[in-house]
Motif scaffolding. Structure first.
Motif, PDB file in Angstrom:
ATOM      1  N   MET A  83      -1.279 -27.780  21.276  1.00 38.33           N
ATOM      2  CA  MET A  83      -1.508 -26.381  21.563  1.00 38.33           C
ATOM      3  C   MET A  83      -1.238 -26.088  23.036  1.00 38.33           C
ATOM      4  N   SER A  84      -0.746 -24.905  23.300  1.00 38.81           N
ATOM      5  CA  SER A  84      -0.522 -24.490  24.676  1.00 38.81           C
ATOM      6  C   SER A  84      -1.799 -23.843  25.231  1.00 38.81           C
ATOM      7  N   ILE A  85      -1.828 -23.667  26.533  1.00 38.40           N
ATOM      8  CA  ILE A  85      -2.957 -22.991  27.178  1.00 38.40           C
ATOM      9  C   ILE A  85      -3.108 -21.581  26.609  1.00 38.40           C
ATOM     10  N   GLU A  86      -1.984 -20.893  26.408  1.00 43.98           N
ATOM     11  CA  GLU A  86      -2.033 -19.532  25.860  1.00 43.98           C
ATOM     12  C   GLU A  86      -2.637 -19.525  24.451  1.00 43.98           C
ATOM     13  N   ASP A  87      -2.299 -20.533  23.632  1.00 48.09           N
ATOM     14  CA  ASP A  87      -2.888 -20.646  22.294  1.00 48.09           C
ATOM     15  C   ASP A  87      -4.395 -20.863  22.390  1.00 48.09           C
ATOM     16  N   ASP A  88      -4.805 -21.725  23.315  1.00 45.76           N
ATOM     17  CA  ASP A  88      -6.230 -21.994  23.500  1.00 45.76           C
ATOM     18  C   ASP A  88      -6.972 -20.732  23.934  1.00 45.76           C
ATOM     19  N   ILE A  89      -6.389 -19.995  24.868  1.00 41.38           N
ATOM     20  CA  ILE A  89      -7.022 -18.759  25.339  1.00 41.38           C
ATOM     21  C   ILE A  89      -7.157 -17.773  24.187  1.00 41.38           C
ATOM     22  N   ALA A  90      -6.096 -17.592  23.428  1.00 37.32           N
ATOM     23  CA  ALA A  90      -6.131 -16.665  22.292  1.00 37.32           C
ATOM     24  C   ALA A  90      -7.213 -17.068  21.294  1.00 37.32           C
ATOM     25  N   PHE A  91      -7.363 -18.360  21.064  1.00 40.18           N
ATOM     26  CA  PHE A  91      -8.396 -18.822  20.130  1.00 40.18           C
ATOM     27  C   PHE A  91      -9.788 -18.573  20.712  1.00 40.18           C
ATOM     28  N   LEU A  92      -9.993 -18.898  21.978  1.00 36.94           N
ATOM     29  CA  LEU A  92     -11.302 -18.707  22.609  1.00 36.94           C
ATOM     30  C   LEU A  92     -11.709 -17.235  22.628  1.00 36.94           C
ATOM     31  N   GLU A  93     -10.726 -16.337  22.694  1.00 36.94           N
ATOM     32  CA  GLU A  93     -11.030 -14.899  22.662  1.00 36.94           C
ATOM     33  C   GLU A  93     -11.629 -14.469  21.327  1.00 36.94           C
ATOM     34  N   ARG A  94     -11.506 -15.292  20.312  1.00 36.75           N
ATOM     35  CA  ARG A  94     -12.074 -14.985  18.991  1.00 36.75           C
ATOM     36  C   ARG A  94     -13.524 -15.456  18.870  1.00 36.75           C
ATOM     37  N   VAL A  95     -14.015 -16.190  19.858  1.00 40.86           N
ATOM     38  CA  VAL A  95     -15.399 -16.691  19.852  1.00 40.86           C
ATOM     39  C   VAL A  95     -16.288 -15.603  20.447  1.00 40.86           C
ATOM     40  N   PRO A  96     -17.220 -15.041  19.649  1.00 37.22           N
ATOM     41  CA  PRO A  96     -17.988 -13.877  20.112  1.00 37.22           C
ATOM     42  C   PRO A  96     -18.622 -14.023  21.499  1.00 37.22           C
ATOM     43  N   THR A  97     -19.300 -15.086  21.793  1.00 39.48           N
ATOM     44  CA  THR A  97     -19.944 -15.235  23.108  1.00 39.48           C
ATOM     45  C   THR A  97     -18.909 -15.376  24.209  1.00 39.48           C
ATOM     46  N   LEU A  98     -17.859 -16.133  23.971  1.00 39.33           N
ATOM     47  CA  LEU A  98     -16.871 -16.388  25.015  1.00 39.33           C
ATOM     48  C   LEU A  98     -16.000 -15.180  25.312  1.00 39.33           C
ATOM     49  N   THR A  99     -15.760 -14.343  24.337  1.00 41.89           N
ATOM     50  CA  THR A  99     -14.909 -13.177  24.584  1.00 41.89           C
ATOM     51  C   THR A  99     -15.518 -12.261  25.642  1.00 41.89           C
ATOM     52  N   GLN A 108     -23.994 -24.035   7.636  1.00 47.22           N
ATOM     53  CA  GLN A 108     -22.584 -24.422   7.700  1.00 47.22           C
ATOM     54  C   GLN A 108     -21.857 -23.508   8.676  1.00 47.22           C
ATOM     55  N   VAL A 109     -21.032 -24.105   9.533  1.00 45.93           N
ATOM     56  CA  VAL A 109     -20.241 -23.320  10.477  1.00 45.93           C
ATOM     57  C   VAL A 109     -18.791 -23.775  10.419  1.00 45.93           C
ATOM     58  N   GLY A 110     -17.902 -22.853  10.764  1.00 45.65           N
ATOM     59  CA  GLY A 110     -16.480 -23.164  10.734  1.00 45.65           C
ATOM     60  C   GLY A 110     -15.779 -22.671  11.986  1.00 45.65           C
ATOM     61  N   PRO A 111     -14.475 -22.448  11.886  1.00 40.20           N
ATOM     62  CA  PRO A 111     -13.682 -22.052  13.054  1.00 40.20           C
ATOM     63  C   PRO A 111     -14.274 -20.869  13.816  1.00 40.20           C
ATOM     64  N   THR A 112     -14.201 -20.961  15.105  1.00 42.53           N
ATOM     65  CA  THR A 112     -14.703 -20.041  16.135  1.00 42.53           C
ATOM     66  C   THR A 112     -16.212 -20.166  16.371  1.00 42.53           C
ATOM     67  N   ALA A 113     -16.897 -21.055  15.656  1.00 44.62           N
ATOM     68  CA  ALA A 113     -18.326 -21.258  15.928  1.00 44.62           C
ATOM     69  C   ALA A 113     -18.478 -21.976  17.265  1.00 44.62           C
ATOM     70  N   LEU A 114     -19.431 -21.519  18.063  1.00 45.17           N
ATOM     71  CA  LEU A 114     -19.746 -22.156  19.332  1.00 45.17           C
ATOM     72  C   LEU A 114     -21.006 -22.981  19.117  1.00 45.17           C
ATOM     73  N   LEU A 115     -20.890 -24.290  19.254  1.00 47.51           N
ATOM     74  CA  LEU A 115     -22.010 -25.198  19.022  1.00 47.51           C
ATOM     75  C   LEU A 115     -22.576 -25.675  20.355  1.00 47.51           C
ATOM     76  N   GLY A 116     -23.869 -25.495  20.539  1.00 39.94           N
ATOM     77  CA  GLY A 116     -24.513 -25.972  21.757  1.00 39.94           C
ATOM     78  C   GLY A 116     -24.337 -25.063  22.946  1.00 39.94           C
ATOM     79  N   GLU A 117     -24.322 -23.760  22.726  1.00 42.25           N
ATOM     80  CA  GLU A 117     -24.038 -22.840  23.827  1.00 42.25           C
ATOM     81  C   GLU A 117     -25.072 -22.893  24.948  1.00 42.25           C
TER      82      GLU A 117
END
Length: 161
Positions: A1-17, A78-87
């Protein structure tokens, strides 16, 4: 994955956005990607926690040793993609409150606490947005706990602290 892909994915995480794209760019540069095999524990209840994980692919069961402390007694969450564990580990020295076990082959992104805290220092607006959101979540949790306390008092007729 590229940095841009990682950023786009992290933007989907409610707390991180909440912290914004530029702050996420700093975090994305320091991300560590890990594969977790089905049945393997990502972390165990009681372990020291110095990072959070974002589920990128796959799913995890979150369990507590004492069912009375679980959010859903007798059941794993149960948690899946975009879940933030241990925030909470992003903000303070703590221990894992539960065990996270992969339900299938999975991939996670590890965010070290020191990287997260340094990022917030460099982006004070992001820190303020995050603080407001976490304060609101804490307020909601405290209100729910007060309702539980009131129900317990009604059952046994004794005031609770």
């Amino acid at each position: 994955m590229s940095i841009e892909d990682d950023i786009a994915f992290l933007e989907r995480v409610p707390t991180l956005t909440l912290i914004g794209r530029e702050a996420l760019r700093v975090i994305a540069i320091s991300l560590e990607h890990y594969s977790v095999a089905r049945g393997q524990a990502l972390f165990r209840e009681g372990d020291p926690a110095d990072c959070a994980y974002v589920v990128h692919r796959g799913s995890f069961a979150i369990t507590r040793a004492d069912p009375a402390l679980a959010r859903r007694p007798g059941q794993a969450v149960q948690v899946g993609p975009t879940a933030l564990l241990g925030e909470m580990a992003l903000l303070t020295d703590t221990r894992r409150p539960a065990t996270a076990t992969a339900l299938e082959d999975a991939e996670v992104m590890r965010i070290p606490r020191m990287v997260f805290l340094r990022t917030l220092e460099g982006y004070p607006d992001a820190a303020r947005r995050l603080t407001r959101e976490l304060s609101a979540q804490l307020g909601t949790t405290l209100a729910e706990l007060d309702k539980v306390r009131q129900r317990l008092e009604a059952i046994d007729g004794e005031p609770r602290p």
